[in-house]
Write an enzyme that holds these catalytic residues in place. Sequence first.
Site, PDB file in Angstrom:
ATOM      1  N   ARG A  47     -61.882 111.592 -21.822  1.00 24.76           N
ATOM      2  CA  ARG A  47     -60.793 110.988 -22.821  1.00 24.76           C
ATOM      3  C   ARG A  47     -60.465 111.547 -24.035  1.00 24.76           C
ATOM      4  O   ARG A  47     -61.646 112.366 -24.601  1.00 24.76           O
ATOM      5  CB  ARG A  47     -61.311 109.192 -22.777  1.00 24.76           C
ATOM      6  CG  ARG A  47     -61.324 108.316 -21.714  1.00 24.76           C
ATOM      7  CD  ARG A  47     -61.694 107.089 -22.205  1.00 24.76           C
ATOM      8  NE  ARG A  47     -61.824 106.159 -20.812  1.00 24.76           N
ATOM      9  CZ  ARG A  47     -62.979 105.973 -20.308  1.00 24.76           C
ATOM     10  NH1 ARG A  47     -64.032 106.685 -20.637  1.00 24.76           N
ATOM     11  NH2 ARG A  47     -62.705 105.166 -19.348  1.00 24.76           N
TER      12      ARG A  47
ATOM     13  N   LYS B 166     -65.133 104.996 -25.678  1.00 25.08           N
ATOM     14  CA  LYS B 166     -64.791 103.704 -25.067  1.00 25.08           C
ATOM     15  C   LYS B 166     -65.839 102.786 -24.531  1.00 25.08           C
ATOM     16  O   LYS B 166     -65.752 101.639 -24.476  1.00 25.08           O
ATOM     17  CB  LYS B 166     -63.559 104.174 -23.918  1.00 25.08           C
ATOM     18  CG  LYS B 166     -62.785 102.778 -23.366  1.00 25.08           C
ATOM     19  CD  LYS B 166     -61.675 103.177 -22.843  1.00 25.08           C
ATOM     20  CE  LYS B 166     -61.075 101.938 -22.339  1.00 25.08           C
ATOM     21  NZ  LYS B 166     -59.861 102.248 -21.291  1.00 25.08           N
TER      22      LYS B 166
ATOM     23  N   HIS C  62     -53.733 112.065 -21.189  1.00 32.62           N
ATOM     24  CA  HIS C  62     -53.908 111.136 -20.146  1.00 32.62           C
ATOM     25  C   HIS C  62     -53.342 111.488 -18.867  1.00 32.62           C
ATOM     26  O   HIS C  62     -53.950 111.058 -17.849  1.00 32.62           O
ATOM     27  CB  HIS C  62     -53.557 109.703 -20.603  1.00 32.62           C
ATOM     28  CG  HIS C  62     -53.803 108.498 -19.615  1.00 32.62           C
ATOM     29  ND1 HIS C  62     -54.878 108.021 -19.878  1.00 32.62           N
ATOM     30  CD2 HIS C  62     -52.794 107.997 -18.804  1.00 32.62           C
ATOM     31  CE1 HIS C  62     -54.987 106.942 -18.890  1.00 32.62           C
ATOM     32  NE2 HIS C  62     -53.785 106.883 -18.325  1.00 32.62           N
TER      33      HIS C  62
ATOM     34  N   ARG D  42     -55.617 113.302 -16.884  1.00 36.28           N
ATOM     35  CA  ARG D  42     -56.922 112.299 -16.184  1.00 36.28           C
ATOM     36  C   ARG D  42     -56.156 111.749 -14.859  1.00 36.28           C
ATOM     37  O   ARG D  42     -56.534 111.608 -13.917  1.00 36.28           O
ATOM     38  CB  ARG D  42     -57.298 111.191 -17.166  1.00 36.28           C
ATOM     39  CG  ARG D  42     -58.263 111.724 -18.055  1.00 36.28           C
ATOM     40  CD  ARG D  42     -58.536 110.782 -19.284  1.00 36.28           C
ATOM     41  NE  ARG D  42     -58.874 109.584 -18.566  1.00 36.28           N
ATOM     42  CZ  ARG D  42     -60.146 109.256 -18.180  1.00 36.28           C
ATOM     43  NH1 ARG D  42     -61.358 110.138 -18.487  1.00 36.28           N
ATOM     44  NH2 ARG D  42     -60.611 108.012 -17.815  1.00 36.28           N
TER      45      ARG D  42
ATOM     46  N   HIS E  29     -65.362 105.592 -15.830  1.00 35.25           N
ATOM     47  CA  HIS E  29     -64.966 104.193 -15.481  1.00 35.25           C
ATOM     48  C   HIS E  29     -66.377 103.265 -15.261  1.00 35.25           C
ATOM     49  O   HIS E  29     -66.876 103.741 -14.446  1.00 35.25           O
ATOM     50  CB  HIS E  29     -63.952 103.827 -14.300  1.00 35.25           C
ATOM     51  CG  HIS E  29     -62.658 104.429 -14.845  1.00 35.25           C
ATOM     52  ND1 HIS E  29     -61.585 104.299 -13.960  1.00 35.25           N
ATOM     53  CD2 HIS E  29     -62.076 104.649 -16.058  1.00 35.25           C
ATOM     54  CE1 HIS E  29     -60.477 105.105 -14.448  1.00 35.25           C
ATOM     55  NE2 HIS E  29     -60.855 105.221 -15.612  1.00 35.25           N
TER      56      HIS E  29
ATOM     57  N   TYR F 117     -54.916 104.353  -9.868  1.00 36.50           N
ATOM     58  CA  TYR F 117     -54.446 105.408  -9.195  1.00 36.50           C
ATOM     59  C   TYR F 117     -54.141 105.451  -7.547  1.00 36.50           C
ATOM     60  O   TYR F 117     -53.658 106.582  -7.109  1.00 36.50           O
ATOM     61  CB  TYR F 117     -55.648 106.637  -9.420  1.00 36.50           C
ATOM     62  CG  TYR F 117     -55.794 106.795 -10.927  1.00 36.50           C
ATOM     63  CD1 TYR F 117     -54.860 107.272 -11.761  1.00 36.50           C
ATOM     64  CD2 TYR F 117     -57.020 106.325 -11.432  1.00 36.50           C
ATOM     65  CE1 TYR F 117     -55.151 107.575 -13.087  1.00 36.50           C
ATOM     66  CE2 TYR F 117     -57.238 106.280 -12.849  1.00 36.50           C
ATOM     67  CZ  TYR F 117     -56.196 106.928 -13.653  1.00 36.50           C
ATOM     68  OH  TYR F 117     -56.450 107.193 -15.248  1.00 36.50           O
TER      69      TYR F 117
END
Length: 158
Positions: free
Chosen positions: A2, A27, A101, A104, A127, A136
């Site tokens: 990220r 995160k 982003h 990703r 994640h 996705y």
Amino acid sequence: MRVSDIKALKLSDLNWETKTITIVQEKTKVGVTYPILHDVGWALIDYLRHARPICESPYVFVRLNAPFEAFGENANLHNIITQYIRLAGITVPRGKRHGLHSLRHSLASTLLEQGASLAVISEILGHVDSKSTAVYLHTDLNGLKSCALDPEEVFRNA
């Protein structure tokens, strides 16, 4: 990685002997180790040798204008990415997202199209919950087509 992980990346996170990057994600606060791929490694070396200002900052990526320090918490790297996309001659269709982003998102979409499992994609993206990766799934049109039912066949067997 990220944007927040890239901004927080320290020189000490790079292990050249094992060719890995080990960080605690900003995160999720979960530790993760990534391989330093050949092209990425050489790009990092090129940046460190030729582009990164000489400074005492422990961070890999620093501002190119004095004071040479890490990017601030509110630094918007999107503008920097956009500038270099243009300099590289890459055209982005109007209205199409671009930036870190979107990279990703492209990675997740490509992995999905190549048959990677949701669990693997979740792990690569960092994640904690695979539900976060489910956004996705809509990008794999061929995968979605394979799930479609033939109405004629359904009604025949009803």
